[in-house]
Design a protein around this motif. Structure first.
Motif, mmCIF file in Angstrom:
data_model
loop_
_atom_site.group_PDB
_atom_site.id
_atom_site.type_symbol
_atom_site.label_atom_id
_atom_site.label_comp_id
_atom_site.label_asym_id
_atom_site.label_seq_id
_atom_site.Cartn_x
_atom_site.Cartn_y
_atom_site.Cartn_z
ATOM 1 N N ARG A 151 -7.691 3.610 3.702
ATOM 2 C CA ARG A 151 -9.008 3.092 3.348
ATOM 3 C C ARG A 151 -8.915 1.705 2.724
ATOM 4 O O ARG A 151 -9.751 0.825 2.983
ATOM 5 N N GLN A 152 -7.883 1.521 1.883
ATOM 6 C CA GLN A 152 -7.689 0.213 1.247
ATOM 7 C C GLN A 152 -7.422 -0.872 2.285
ATOM 8 O O GLN A 152 -7.957 -1.981 2.199
ATOM 9 N N VAL A 153 -6.607 -0.535 3.278
ATOM 10 C CA VAL A 153 -6.303 -1.501 4.336
ATOM 11 C C VAL A 153 -7.546 -1.781 5.180
ATOM 12 O O VAL A 153 -7.854 -2.938 5.503
ATOM 13 N N THR A 192 -3.260 10.690 -0.544
ATOM 14 C CA THR A 192 -2.857 9.337 -0.943
ATOM 15 C C THR A 192 -2.679 8.443 0.280
ATOM 16 O O THR A 192 -2.875 7.228 0.200
ATOM 17 N N GLU A 251 -8.069 -11.528 4.840
ATOM 18 C CA GLU A 251 -7.161 -10.843 3.918
ATOM 19 C C GLU A 251 -6.046 -10.131 4.680
ATOM 20 O O GLU A 251 -4.880 -10.147 4.258
ATOM 21 N N ARG A 252 -6.388 -9.516 5.787
ATOM 22 C CA ARG A 252 -5.377 -8.848 6.607
ATOM 23 C C ARG A 252 -4.362 -9.846 7.146
ATOM 24 O O ARG A 252 -3.154 -9.608 7.120
ATOM 25 N N SER A 310 -10.556 -1.635 4.320
ATOM 26 C CA SER A 310 -11.587 -2.339 3.548
ATOM 27 C C SER A 310 -11.354 -3.842 3.474
ATOM 28 O O SER A 310 -12.239 -4.604 3.077
ATOM 29 N N LEU A 311 -10.162 -4.287 3.861
ATOM 30 C CA LEU A 311 -9.848 -5.716 3.833
ATOM 31 C C LEU A 311 -10.602 -6.446 4.931
ATOM 32 O O LEU A 311 -10.790 -5.917 6.020
ATOM 33 N N PHE A 347 0.858 -1.175 0.000
ATOM 34 C CA PHE A 347 0.000 0.000 0.000
ATOM 35 C C PHE A 347 0.900 1.232 0.000
ATOM 36 O O PHE A 347 1.582 1.516 0.985
ATOM 37 N N LEU A 406 -6.145 7.380 1.196
ATOM 38 C CA LEU A 406 -6.591 6.332 0.280
ATOM 39 C C LEU A 406 -5.989 4.979 0.656
ATOM 40 O O LEU A 406 -6.686 3.958 0.669
ATOM 41 N N ALA A 407 -4.693 4.959 0.982
ATOM 42 C CA ALA A 407 -4.021 3.711 1.356
ATOM 43 C C ALA A 407 -4.632 3.135 2.627
ATOM 44 O O ALA A 407 -4.837 1.915 2.741
#
Length: 385
Positions: free
Chosen positions: A341-343, A335, A350-351, A345-346, A326, A338-339
């Motif tokens: 949020r990506q984490v 940014t 997945e984490r 959302s897992l 990420f 955003l990174a």
């Protein structure tokens, strides 16, 4: 009889270069007679010597004043006048000594004496380090293999100024990125050997588990190039748990930013043996650096089995699998948002998968055993050694 390897450079008591020297010395000590030479001020408490009680070391200014009573006296006098707290040889380069002696010549002579007793020299230096051209040229004249472990980020260099680098037997870089920055200008032999986590046993002993509400963290120097202030500013405006550990000249500003922020926790400075306490507090490491050659904390996080959010700095792009990374730009904190949020959302599986993958990747490529093997392999490639 074991061959003698001299690890040399402007080695101090603590910092990235000292960690590097410690890693290399540990990797080579079983197969070779290893000694450490600092071209600057270094004491027996240097991190470069940690857990290396059998390894001989020397500091060039320390050696110089031990042989010259006048220089010893002038160093001692300078220390008293300035109420210095360091050892006498830290004050060798005082104004009077500089007028009476050619100190550079004394330094160079002492360095050459140490090199003469060695079968191979491994320099931990930046390309602009003092005495580097002289050391490389002297090794060539004596037919002693000379390896250069580059420290710091390699930038544009002048071939005219640094043509002596063609005399180096082998370069050792942290990453292909650093190697490219040099070799796009001058073609030189090199290999890639990254770092390893010095206390990896503690990191690897930690069970990989994640909190439901992920906790983020920063570990490192509190200085401008590390990007800690804008990162702290970002987290101070969220409700995300953010743990910080470290020390540096931006500590006061940092504490002002996170004052009265219940989601932010400051652990202060931690000794190397206690870094696992920091990693036990977090699930995700944030690396906001503007500039790095490593950083070592990235490998420590991998060994600890942590998710990593990072700038594309140093060797991080090569360390992390492209499917499990990420990235963000410290110059644009949107940014980072955003990174994160990506984490977030897992899902849990997945984490855990990413955390386990980071540890497995560390074990495969960056463990102490792996790095030791790479250093030994690199020496086997030196024909005259």
């Amino acid at each position: 009889m074991k061959k003698k390897i001299l690890i040399a450079g402007p080695i101090g008591d603590f910092g990235g270069r000292e960690l590097e020297v410690n890693i290399i010395a540990n990797a080579l000590k079983s197969d070779f007679d290893v000694s450490v030479l600092s071209t600057g001020y270094m004491t027996g408490h240097s991190f470069a010597l940690k857990n290396l009680n059998s390894i001989k070391w020397e500091s060039v200014p320390k050696k110089i004043i031990s042989k010259n009573f006048l220089l010893f006296f002038l160093s001692f006098f300078t220390k008293i006048v300035n109420r210095g707290k360091l050892k006498n040889y830290a004050y060798l380069k005082n104004s009077i000594s500089k007028k009476l002696f050619d100190l550079d010549k004394l330094y160079q002579n002492e360095i050459e004496k140490q090199i003469k007793e060695s079968d191979l020299v491994l320099l931990c230096v930046q390309l602009t380090s003092k005495f580097l051209p002289e050391i490389v040229s002297f090794c060539e004249r004596r037919n002693i293999p000379c390896l250069v472990r580059t420290t710091g980020t390699i930038r544009e260099v002048s071939i005219l100024d640094l043509s002596f680098l063609k005399k180096v037997s082998m370069f050792i870089h942290h990453s292909e990125k650093n190697a490219y920055n040099l070799n796009k200008q001058i073609n030189l032999p090199y290999i890639i050997i990254d770092q390893c986590a010095l206390n990896e046993d503690k990191f690897l002993a930690s069970e990989i588990k994640l909190n439901k509400d992920l906790r983020f963290g920063y570990l490192g120097r509190l200085t401008s190039e590390k990007g800690i202030l804008p990162t702290a500013e970002f987290f101070s405006k969220t409700n995300l748990p953010f743990v910080i550990a470290g020390d540096g000249n931006q500590k006061k500003e940092l504490l002002e930013i996170i004052a009265d922020k219940s989601n932010c926790k400051f652990m202060g400075s931690l000794i190397n043996e206690n870094l696992n306490l920091f990693f036990n507090e977090i699930d995700v490491l944030v690396i906001p650096s503007y500039e790095e050659s490593g950083p070592l904390v990235g490998l420590e996080a991998m060994a600890a089995g942590k998710i990593i959010i990072s700038t594309k700095v140093g060797a991080m792009e090569e360390r992390l699998n492209k499917l499990h990374c990420f990235w963000f730009q410290i110059e644009d904190l949107s940014t980072l948002e955003l990174a994160i949020r990506q984490v977030l959302s897992l899902n849990e599986s997945e984490r855990l998968m990413i955390s386990k993958h980071n540890r497995e990747r560390y074990l495969d490529y960056y463990s102490i055993a792996s790095i030791t093997e790479k250093y030994l392999e690199s020496l086997n490639k030196i024909k005259s050694f």
